[in-house]
Scaffold this motif. Structure first.
Motif, PDB file in Angstrom:
ATOM      1  N   MET A   1       0.630  -8.914  13.346  1.00 23.20           N
ATOM      2  CA  MET A   1       0.916  -8.033  12.319  1.00 23.20           C
ATOM      3  C   MET A   1       1.340  -8.807  10.948  1.00 23.20           C
ATOM      4  SD  MET A   1       3.415  -4.586  11.926  1.00 23.20           S
ATOM      5  CE  MET A   1       2.309  -3.356  12.069  1.00 23.20           C
ATOM      6  N   ARG A   2       0.528  -8.696   9.855  1.00 27.92           N
ATOM      7  CA  ARG A   2       0.886  -9.366   8.747  1.00 27.92           C
ATOM      8  C   ARG A   2       1.468  -8.161   7.985  1.00 27.92           C
ATOM      9  NH1 ARG A   2      -2.380  -9.834  12.057  1.00 27.92           N
ATOM     10  NH2 ARG A   2      -3.702  -8.080  11.190  1.00 27.92           N
ATOM     11  N   VAL A   3       2.527  -8.297   7.643  1.00 33.14           N
ATOM     12  CA  VAL A   3       3.207  -7.082   6.825  1.00 33.14           C
ATOM     13  C   VAL A   3       3.118  -7.598   5.153  1.00 33.14           C
ATOM     14  CG1 VAL A   3       4.396  -6.086   8.506  1.00 33.14           C
ATOM     15  CG2 VAL A   3       5.495  -7.795   7.211  1.00 33.14           C
ATOM     16  N   PRO A  13       6.359   9.203  -3.257  1.00 34.31           N
ATOM     17  CA  PRO A  13       6.924   7.929  -4.008  1.00 34.31           C
ATOM     18  C   PRO A  13       7.771   6.855  -3.070  1.00 34.31           C
ATOM     19  CG  PRO A  13       7.148   9.568  -5.360  1.00 34.31           C
ATOM     20  CD  PRO A  13       6.919  10.404  -3.982  1.00 34.31           C
ATOM     21  N   GLY A  14       7.679   5.913  -2.952  1.00 33.51           N
ATOM     22  CA  GLY A  14       8.213   4.944  -2.438  1.00 33.51           C
ATOM     23  C   GLY A  14       7.806   3.426  -2.168  1.00 33.51           C
ATOM     24  N   LEU A  15       8.650   2.700  -1.551  1.00 38.72           N
ATOM     25  CA  LEU A  15       8.083   1.091  -1.224  1.00 38.72           C
ATOM     26  C   LEU A  15       7.949   1.359   0.318  1.00 38.72           C
ATOM     27  CD1 LEU A  15      10.695  -1.005  -3.177  1.00 38.72           C
ATOM     28  CD2 LEU A  15       8.432  -0.379  -3.658  1.00 38.72           C
ATOM     29  N   TYR A  16       6.854   0.847   0.717  1.00 39.14           N
ATOM     30  CA  TYR A  16       6.268   0.883   1.927  1.00 39.14           C
ATOM     31  C   TYR A  16       6.099  -0.594   2.579  1.00 39.14           C
ATOM     32  CZ  TYR A  16       5.456   5.994   1.722  1.00 39.14           C
ATOM     33  OH  TYR A  16       5.718   7.331   1.575  1.00 39.14           O
ATOM     34  N   LEU A  17       6.267  -0.605   3.986  1.00 40.23           N
ATOM     35  CA  LEU A  17       5.898  -1.864   4.773  1.00 40.23           C
ATOM     36  C   LEU A  17       4.634  -1.653   5.085  1.00 40.23           C
ATOM     37  CD1 LEU A  17       7.175  -4.733   5.061  1.00 40.23           C
ATOM     38  CD2 LEU A  17       7.992  -3.827   7.302  1.00 40.23           C
ATOM     39  N   THR A  18       3.570  -2.345   4.859  1.00 40.17           N
ATOM     40  CA  THR A  18       2.348  -2.035   5.342  1.00 40.17           C
ATOM     41  C   THR A  18       1.664  -3.338   6.151  1.00 40.17           C
ATOM     42  OG1 THR A  18       1.167  -2.632   3.213  1.00 40.17           O
ATOM     43  CG2 THR A  18       1.771  -0.239   3.500  1.00 40.17           C
ATOM     44  N   ASP A  19       0.590  -2.753   6.786  1.00 43.06           N
ATOM     45  CA  ASP A  19      -0.051  -3.958   7.577  1.00 43.06           C
ATOM     46  C   ASP A  19      -1.306  -4.474   6.612  1.00 43.06           C
ATOM     47  OD1 ASP A  19      -0.903  -5.832   9.492  1.00 43.06           O
ATOM     48  OD2 ASP A  19      -2.121  -4.315  10.529  1.00 43.06           O
ATOM     49  N   ASP A  59      -3.445   2.346   8.922  1.00 43.31           N
ATOM     50  CA  ASP A  59      -2.636   3.421   9.028  1.00 43.31           C
ATOM     51  C   ASP A  59      -1.097   3.153   9.327  1.00 43.31           C
ATOM     52  OD1 ASP A  59      -4.446   5.313   8.491  1.00 43.31           O
ATOM     53  OD2 ASP A  59      -5.193   5.576  10.626  1.00 43.31           O
ATOM     54  N   GLY A  60      -1.024   1.913   9.682  1.00 50.03           N
ATOM     55  CA  GLY A  60       0.362   1.324   9.937  1.00 50.03           C
ATOM     56  C   GLY A  60       1.394   0.969   8.832  1.00 50.03           C
ATOM     57  N   ARG A  61       2.155   1.881   8.274  1.00 50.85           N
ATOM     58  CA  ARG A  61       2.914   1.747   7.394  1.00 50.85           C
ATOM     59  C   ARG A  61       4.259   2.591   7.393  1.00 50.85           C
ATOM     60  NH1 ARG A  61       0.079   4.239   1.980  1.00 50.85           N
ATOM     61  NH2 ARG A  61       0.432   6.374   2.498  1.00 50.85           N
TER      62      ARG A  61
END
Length: 95
Positions: A1-3, A13-19, A59-61
């Motif tokens: 996984m590369r985030v 609203p927000g900060l998300y960690l995404t792939d 969809d991975g966040r």
């Protein structure tokens, strides 16, 4: 996984960690999708189809930090006026 960290307003609203897609993927060249053009019965271009590459899960966040909603009474930044133009209408040609 590369985030990576992404700011978005959906679903809130927000900060998300995404792939992110694998940069050296041989199938998609790091784009994360496969695109192909298709035609109708006469052979003319009819559109482009696409599919996600297996190297990426869009969809991975995960939500890291929720951000507050913008209050309705707070004015927007843009006024629609040219910031380098004159303050009112010009009477110099061209009108």
């Amino acid at each position: 996984m590369r985030v990576r960290i992404e700011r978005t307003n959906f679903p809130r609203p927000g900060l998300y960690l995404t792939d992110s897609p694998r940069p050296r993927c041989g199938d998609c060249d790091g784009q994360g999708i496969h695109e192909w053009d298709y035609g109708d019965d006469t052979g003319e271009y009819a559109g482009t189809d696409w599919a996600y590459c297996p190297c990426w899960n869009p969809d991975g966040r995960w939500l890291l930090l929720p951000l507050p909603h913008r209050p309705r009474w707070l004015p927007r930044r843009g006024t629609g006026r040219d910031p380098w133009g004159p303050g009112d209408y010009s009477n110099e040609p061209p009108f």
